[in-house]
Design a protein around this motif. Structure first.
Motif, short mmCIF file in Angstrom:
data_model
loop_
_atom_site.label_atom_id
_atom_site.label_comp_id
_atom_site.label_asym_id
_atom_site.label_seq_id
_atom_site.Cartn_x
_atom_site.Cartn_y
_atom_site.Cartn_z
N LEU A 260 -5.77 2.87 -2.78
CA LEU A 260 -5.90 1.50 -2.48
C LEU A 260 -5.43 1.43 -0.90
O LEU A 260 -4.31 1.41 -0.74
N SER A 261 -6.33 0.77 -0.15
CA SER A 261 -5.89 0.58 1.28
C SER A 261 -5.40 -0.66 1.49
O SER A 261 -5.55 -1.67 0.75
N THR B 108 -17.28 -5.56 -5.26
CA THR B 108 -18.04 -4.25 -5.92
C THR B 108 -17.72 -3.09 -5.42
O THR B 108 -17.75 -2.03 -6.00
N VAL B 109 -17.23 -3.03 -3.93
CA VAL B 109 -16.92 -1.85 -3.37
C VAL B 109 -15.75 -1.40 -3.88
O VAL B 109 -15.58 -0.01 -4.32
N VAL B 110 -14.61 -2.32 -3.99
CA VAL B 110 -13.55 -1.62 -4.39
C VAL B 110 -13.76 -1.03 -6.08
O VAL B 110 -13.05 0.14 -6.24
N LEU B 111 -14.34 -1.89 -6.86
CA LEU B 111 -14.63 -1.43 -8.45
C LEU B 111 -15.11 -0.09 -8.36
O LEU B 111 -14.79 0.92 -9.07
N PHE B 112 -16.32 -0.08 -7.84
CA PHE B 112 -17.32 1.41 -7.85
C PHE B 112 -16.76 2.45 -7.25
O PHE B 112 -16.88 3.48 -7.57
N GLY B 113 -16.23 2.10 -6.09
CA GLY B 113 -15.40 3.00 -5.20
C GLY B 113 -14.42 3.87 -5.74
O GLY B 113 -14.28 5.12 -5.86
N THR B 114 -13.66 2.91 -6.47
CA THR B 114 -12.29 3.58 -7.02
C THR B 114 -12.90 4.53 -8.45
O THR B 114 -12.19 5.35 -8.73
N LEU B 115 -13.81 3.99 -9.17
CA LEU B 115 -14.48 4.64 -9.95
C LEU B 115 -15.10 6.09 -9.77
O LEU B 115 -14.49 7.08 -10.32
N ALA B 116 -15.72 5.96 -8.58
CA ALA B 116 -16.37 7.40 -7.96
C ALA B 116 -15.08 8.39 -7.73
O ALA B 116 -15.07 9.52 -8.02
N MET B 117 -13.96 7.87 -7.10
CA MET B 117 -12.92 8.49 -6.64
C MET B 117 -12.16 9.22 -7.90
O MET B 117 -11.83 10.46 -7.71
N PHE B 118 -12.36 8.68 -9.06
CA PHE B 118 -11.78 9.42 -10.06
C PHE B 118 -12.77 10.26 -10.72
O PHE B 118 -12.33 11.25 -11.63
N ALA C 267 0.99 -1.30 0.03
CA ALA C 267 0.02 -0.06 -0.11
C ALA C 267 0.81 0.92 0.00
O ALA C 267 0.23 2.41 -0.40
N GLU C 268 2.17 1.22 0.45
CA GLU C 268 3.04 2.34 0.45
C GLU C 268 3.67 2.64 -0.62
O GLU C 268 4.45 3.63 -0.88
N ILE C 269 3.33 1.62 -1.79
CA ILE C 269 4.06 1.97 -3.27
C ILE C 269 3.37 3.13 -3.69
O ILE C 269 1.92 3.29 -3.76
N SER C 270 4.09 4.11 -4.27
CA SER C 270 3.60 5.38 -4.95
C SER C 270 2.40 5.30 -5.59
O SER C 270 1.46 5.97 -5.22
#
Length: 332
Positions: A37-38, A161-171, A27-30
């Protein structure tokens, strides 16, 4: 759950701790950090990889350690999550922000269950997917998992599903900001009341110069996890003939921790240490779930969870901006 401190139990627990530690390092990789991603999300991926590539080499006796992380460690992690919230923070977002949180949670959860019924999804997967989208992402999925006790692969599908759509929302959200007509502070409330994960609220909030507002509003939604778990426990118990309500005591303990965090001064370095340990435990719980998740079981869930989560995402993004705009204008 009775804990048997044998060698298998210890090795299984240590193995999940090792995966959790690896998730922290990754998770610490830039570029991964920039993607928001936590360690919690990374840990479940590592668990799935380990379970599906080396699963046949993992002794059956280790399953006691995996179960311990999935249940006991998970409940403790949910309780300690309360150290991230204070009632003062929640009050700071105002009536409009609190109402936005409540409306978006209840409507999203109801929509999720309705779509799941149309898609003929099983009860457990439907509840987990709806909880993840409507409350606080993976943490809500895990908390609901502790109440309804589903098969591990159903929890994994919901987290996916949370990872997919949450990441989409973030961008996507920062792009919407320019055409929303809302101020940075107002858009921060919109982000917090609709985005999936706390980490995603931080990233999207920073992009529109309102990270504090986004995170505080998001934490208001997290606080609603406690009453949600009580209602969920009552509903699940009512569905079983002759069954008494199983009170999720960890939900009360979660509220108790929020009370302590609000009225007791805790040094910042101590809070940081507790929150780091909490994330580590959540990641270990996720890794344990991932280990017990096989690809054939994920495939058996089908495309329905993705479709259900997509509909909830559309409601959160489009319906959320309408709800927030109406509430903010009414408050002026």
């Amino acid at each position: 759950m009775k804990v048997n401190l044998n060698h298998g139990f210890i090795k299984g627990t240590l193995f999940t701790a090792l995966l959790s530690a690896a998730a922290y390092i990754i998770a610490e990789i830039s570029f991964i950090k920039k993607a928001g991603l936590s360690p919690v999300v990374i840990a479940i991926v590592l668990g799935i990889v380990a379970g599906n590539t080396a699963g046949r080499f993992i002794p059956a006796s280790w399953s006691a350690g995996f179960a311990f992380c999935q249940k006991r460690i998970l409940r403790l992690a949910v309780v300690l999550f309360g150290f991230r919230i204070t009632f003062t923070q929640i009050a700071a977002i105002g009536t409009a922000g609190i109402l936005a949180d409540i409306i978006m949670l209840t409507t999203t959860f109801a929509i999720g269950l309705a779509i799941a019924k149309l898609l003929r999804m099983d009860r457990d997967t439907a509840i987990l997917c709806a909880a993840g989208s409507s409350i606080c992402g993976a943490a809500a999925v895990m908390a609901a998992e502790a109440v309804i006790k589903p098969e591990p692969h159903k929890t994994t599908a919901a987290v996916g599903t949370v990872v997919l759509f949450g990441t989409l929302a973030m961008f996507l959200y920062p792009l919407v900001f320019n055409i929303s007509g809302l101020s940075s502070n107002e858009f921060g409330i919109y982000i917090g009341s609709t985005i999936h994960e706390v980490a995603q609220a931080v990233a999207a909030g920073e992009a529109v110069h309102a990270p504090e507002t986004a995170v505080i509003t998001k934490l208001g939604r997290v606080m609603l996890l406690a009453p949600f778990l009580l209602l969920l426990s009552a509903a699940v118990s009512r569905g079983k003939s002759g069954s008494r309500i199983q009170v999720p005591w960890f939900a009360f303990m979660f509220v108790g921790v929020v009370v302590i965090n609000t009225f007791v001064h805790i040094p910042a370095n101590m809070l940081n240490a507790v929150n780091t340990a909490d994330t580590f435990m959540l990641a270990a719980s996720m890794a344990a779930l991932g280990i017990d998740t096989r690809t054939e079981r994920i495939k058996s869930v089908g495309a329905a969870p993705l479709i259900c989560a997509a509909v909830m995402f559309i409601w959160l993004a489009a319906g959320g901006i309408v709800i927030n705009t109406l509430l903010l204008h009414a408050a002026q």
